[in-house]
Write a protein that holds these residues in place. Structure first.
Motif, mmCIF file in Angstrom:
data_model
loop_
_atom_site.group_PDB
_atom_site.id
_atom_site.type_symbol
_atom_site.label_atom_id
_atom_site.label_comp_id
_atom_site.label_asym_id
_atom_site.label_seq_id
_atom_site.Cartn_x
_atom_site.Cartn_y
_atom_site.Cartn_z
ATOM 1 N N PHE A 1 0.828 -1.204 0.000
ATOM 2 C CA PHE A 1 0.000 0.000 0.000
ATOM 3 C C PHE A 1 0.861 1.251 0.000
ATOM 4 O O PHE A 1 0.587 2.216 -0.696
ATOM 5 C CB PHE A 1 -0.922 -0.014 1.215
ATOM 6 C CG PHE A 1 -1.848 1.164 1.273
ATOM 7 C CD1 PHE A 1 -2.962 1.208 0.446
ATOM 8 C CD2 PHE A 1 -1.607 2.235 2.117
ATOM 9 C CE1 PHE A 1 -3.819 2.293 0.467
ATOM 10 C CE2 PHE A 1 -2.458 3.312 2.141
ATOM 11 C CZ PHE A 1 -3.571 3.337 1.326
ATOM 12 N N ARG A 2 1.941 1.219 0.787
ATOM 13 C CA ARG A 2 2.844 2.369 0.836
ATOM 14 C C ARG A 2 3.494 2.606 -0.518
ATOM 15 O O ARG A 2 3.675 3.754 -0.940
ATOM 16 C CB ARG A 2 3.923 2.143 1.883
ATOM 17 C CG ARG A 2 3.401 2.140 3.300
ATOM 18 C CD ARG A 2 3.026 3.526 3.774
ATOM 19 N NE ARG A 2 2.616 3.520 5.157
ATOM 20 C CZ ARG A 2 2.207 4.588 5.825
ATOM 21 N NH1 ARG A 2 2.127 5.745 5.193
ATOM 22 N NH2 ARG A 2 1.840 4.496 7.071
ATOM 23 N N LEU B 1 2.242 1.884 -3.442
ATOM 24 C CA LEU B 1 1.245 2.484 -4.329
ATOM 25 C C LEU B 1 1.046 3.945 -3.996
ATOM 26 O O LEU B 1 0.915 4.798 -4.871
ATOM 27 C CB LEU B 1 -0.079 1.731 -4.211
ATOM 28 C CG LEU B 1 -0.097 0.330 -4.807
ATOM 29 C CD1 LEU B 1 -1.405 -0.364 -4.470
ATOM 30 C CD2 LEU B 1 0.087 0.392 -6.315
ATOM 31 N N LEU B 2 1.021 4.253 -2.697
ATOM 32 C CA LEU B 2 0.832 5.633 -2.282
ATOM 33 C C LEU B 2 2.006 6.487 -2.723
ATOM 34 O O LEU B 2 1.834 7.582 -3.262
ATOM 35 C CB LEU B 2 0.676 5.691 -0.756
ATOM 36 C CG LEU B 2 0.538 7.094 -0.153
ATOM 37 C CD1 LEU B 2 -0.734 7.751 -0.676
ATOM 38 C CD2 LEU B 2 0.521 7.027 1.366
ATOM 39 N N SER C 1 1.822 7.246 -6.319
ATOM 40 C CA SER C 1 0.813 8.234 -6.680
ATOM 41 C C SER C 1 1.252 9.641 -6.324
ATOM 42 O O SER C 1 0.916 10.601 -7.006
ATOM 43 C CB SER C 1 -0.522 7.906 -5.975
ATOM 44 O OG SER C 1 -0.432 8.171 -4.588
ATOM 45 N N SER D 1 -6.182 5.125 -7.505
ATOM 46 C CA SER D 1 -6.039 3.850 -6.825
ATOM 47 C C SER D 1 -6.295 2.693 -7.771
ATOM 48 O O SER D 1 -7.069 2.809 -8.717
ATOM 49 C CB SER D 1 -7.028 3.791 -5.655
ATOM 50 O OG SER D 1 -8.330 4.118 -6.115
ATOM 51 N N PHE E 1 -3.469 3.513 -12.428
ATOM 52 C CA PHE E 1 -2.457 3.792 -11.421
ATOM 53 C C PHE E 1 -1.083 3.404 -11.942
ATOM 54 O O PHE E 1 -0.955 2.801 -13.011
ATOM 55 C CB PHE E 1 -2.760 3.026 -10.126
ATOM 56 C CG PHE E 1 -2.710 1.519 -10.255
ATOM 57 C CD1 PHE E 1 -1.633 0.794 -9.772
ATOM 58 C CD2 PHE E 1 -3.759 0.825 -10.862
ATOM 59 C CE1 PHE E 1 -1.581 -0.589 -9.892
ATOM 60 C CE2 PHE E 1 -3.716 -0.563 -10.983
ATOM 61 C CZ PHE E 1 -2.622 -1.272 -10.497
ATOM 62 N N ASP F 1 -5.980 11.760 -5.311
ATOM 63 C CA ASP F 1 -6.244 10.424 -5.832
ATOM 64 C C ASP F 1 -6.765 9.516 -4.730
ATOM 65 O O ASP F 1 -6.796 9.884 -3.548
ATOM 66 C CB ASP F 1 -4.994 9.822 -6.485
ATOM 67 C CG ASP F 1 -3.800 9.772 -5.551
ATOM 68 O OD1 ASP F 1 -4.001 9.440 -4.359
ATOM 69 O OD2 ASP F 1 -2.674 10.049 -5.994
ATOM 70 N N ASN G 1 -5.485 6.763 -3.545
ATOM 71 C CA ASN G 1 -4.489 6.321 -2.578
ATOM 72 C C ASN G 1 -4.378 7.298 -1.414
ATOM 73 O O ASN G 1 -4.262 6.898 -0.264
ATOM 74 C CB ASN G 1 -3.123 6.165 -3.255
ATOM 75 C CG ASN G 1 -3.027 4.882 -4.053
ATOM 76 O OD1 ASN G 1 -3.617 3.875 -3.703
ATOM 77 N ND2 ASN G 1 -2.289 4.927 -5.150
ATOM 78 N N ALA H 1 -7.483 6.818 0.758
ATOM 79 C CA ALA H 1 -7.399 5.580 1.531
ATOM 80 C C ALA H 1 -6.394 5.705 2.668
ATOM 81 O O ALA H 1 -6.630 5.239 3.788
ATOM 82 C CB ALA H 1 -7.018 4.418 0.610
ATOM 83 N N GLU H 2 -5.271 6.347 2.394
ATOM 84 C CA GLU H 2 -4.247 6.529 3.421
ATOM 85 C C GLU H 2 -4.768 7.382 4.570
ATOM 86 O O GLU H 2 -4.409 7.156 5.733
ATOM 87 C CB GLU H 2 -3.001 7.161 2.807
ATOM 88 C CG GLU H 2 -1.899 7.492 3.807
ATOM 89 C CD GLU H 2 -1.281 6.259 4.464
ATOM 90 O OE1 GLU H 2 -0.548 6.434 5.454
ATOM 91 O OE2 GLU H 2 -1.538 5.136 3.988
ATOM 92 N N PHE I 1 -9.257 -2.174 -2.726
ATOM 93 C CA PHE I 1 -8.514 -1.731 -1.546
ATOM 94 C C PHE I 1 -8.790 -2.642 -0.346
ATOM 95 O O PHE I 1 -7.866 -3.101 0.326
ATOM 96 C CB PHE I 1 -8.897 -0.286 -1.212
ATOM 97 C CG PHE I 1 -8.524 0.144 0.176
ATOM 98 C CD1 PHE I 1 -7.214 0.428 0.498
ATOM 99 C CD2 PHE I 1 -9.498 0.253 1.159
ATOM 100 C CE1 PHE I 1 -6.870 0.806 1.789
ATOM 101 C CE2 PHE I 1 -9.170 0.640 2.445
ATOM 102 C CZ PHE I 1 -7.846 0.907 2.767
#
Length: 298
Positions: free
Chosen positions: A5-6, A8-9, A12, A65, A70, A199, A201, A204-205, A225
């Motif tokens: 996840f990190r 992807l973040l 982005s 995301s 992405f 975005d 991500n 979500a974060e 997600f």
């Protein structure tokens, strides 16, 4: 999962810098899935206006995301929408050029004719069809996600009053939240605190870092997600009936009919089915790719 996840973040967050550093992204074949590659179809090629043949078909992409649009861990632009537009342009015999951007720039960019089409998990609505043409490519609605230990259940937007929700800038969710504020006030409740991010991500974060109670976005992004968090989060409600997501083009574009025909070609020859299966979206698949479906339904 947290590392993924990190990554992807982080990817982005680099989008803005990359967009400023490069006027356009010409790595349109990077990340291409060769199993989905198409040969130019003579009947479709004939539909392309003479002055467009051989010229790049530019598509603005609101990077956000997965699984929509992405950058993967190699920095390549990927997603189910990318697979569709790439296969469709191949069928039309046109080179594809992807231009990464943010969601709130898509429609203004189309109106200014800075690009030929745009994708970004964009819902097909009557309001949007008044200013752009849209081709339906998938069915979806909106979902809310929260931590697995969060007791919140969202049955209507009334349940959002007093909560902090994270979504994306320029989205329908932000409009819905703003329009519902008077109802929160009338019920004597605190307003919805809607946080807008560039975005999915980022949104979500915000929930994962507990700056927001809920992550609110389209069903494709939220479902993907939640699956990736492997039990740490859950879906706690939905909003709106299922409707089309799709590709947008400038209003009256000569490329709308060819692109629609090319996407329908992918549905008919089975490529579309491979794409939705690849991204786990079989339940949202369509059998027809309608042009301006909400206008037609009216």
């Amino acid at each position: 999962m947290k590392m993924t996840f990190r990554l992807l973040l982080s990817a982005s967050l680099l989008v803005g810098a990359a967009t400023l550093a490069h006027a356009q992204d010409t790595t349109s074949q990077a990340g291409a899935d060769q199993a989905l590659a198409q040969q130019a179809d003579p009947a479709l090629v004939k539909m392309v206006p003479a002055d467009r043949k051989g010229k790049p078909f530019t598509v603005a992409v609101a990077l956000g995301s997965p699984p929509d649009d992405f950058r993967n861990d190699k920095g390549e632009i990927v997603g189910w929408e990318i697979d569709i537009v790439r296969a469709a342009t191949q069928s039309l015999g046109l080179p594809l050029e992807l231009r990464p951007t943010t969601f709130d720039t898509l429609i203004p960019g189309l109106q200014a004719k800075r690009f030929d089409a745009a994708v970004g998990q964009m819902g097909v609505t009557v309001v949007r069809e008044k200013v752009v043409d849209m081709i339906g490519t998938l069915l979806g609605n909106e979902l809310f996600a929260a931590y697995a230990d969060n007791p919140i259940q969202v049955k209507s937007l009334d349940d959002l009053c007093g909560l902090t929700v994270a979504t994306t800038r320029g989205s329908r969710e932000m409009v819905f939240a703003e329009e519902h504020q008077p109802k929160c006030a009338a019920a004597g409740k605190n307003p919805i605190n809607a946080l807008a991010f560039n975005d999915g991500n980022g949104a979500a974060e915000a929930m994962m870092s507990r700056r927001a109670d809920l992550f609110w976005l389209g069903s494709t992004a939220v479902s993907y997600f939640v699956a990736q968090t492997k039990g740490r989060t859950k879906i706690v409600g939905s909003y709106t009936d299922k409707s089309y997501l799709g590709v947008a083009l400038p209003k009256g574009s000569e490329m709308a009919a060819p692109l629609q025909a090319a996407i329908q070609h992918l549905i008919d020859n089975g490529t579309y089915g491979k794409i939705v299966a690849k991204w786990g979206l079989e339940d949202a698949a369509v059998k027809q790719a309608p042009l301006n479906p909400t206008t037609v339904e009216k």
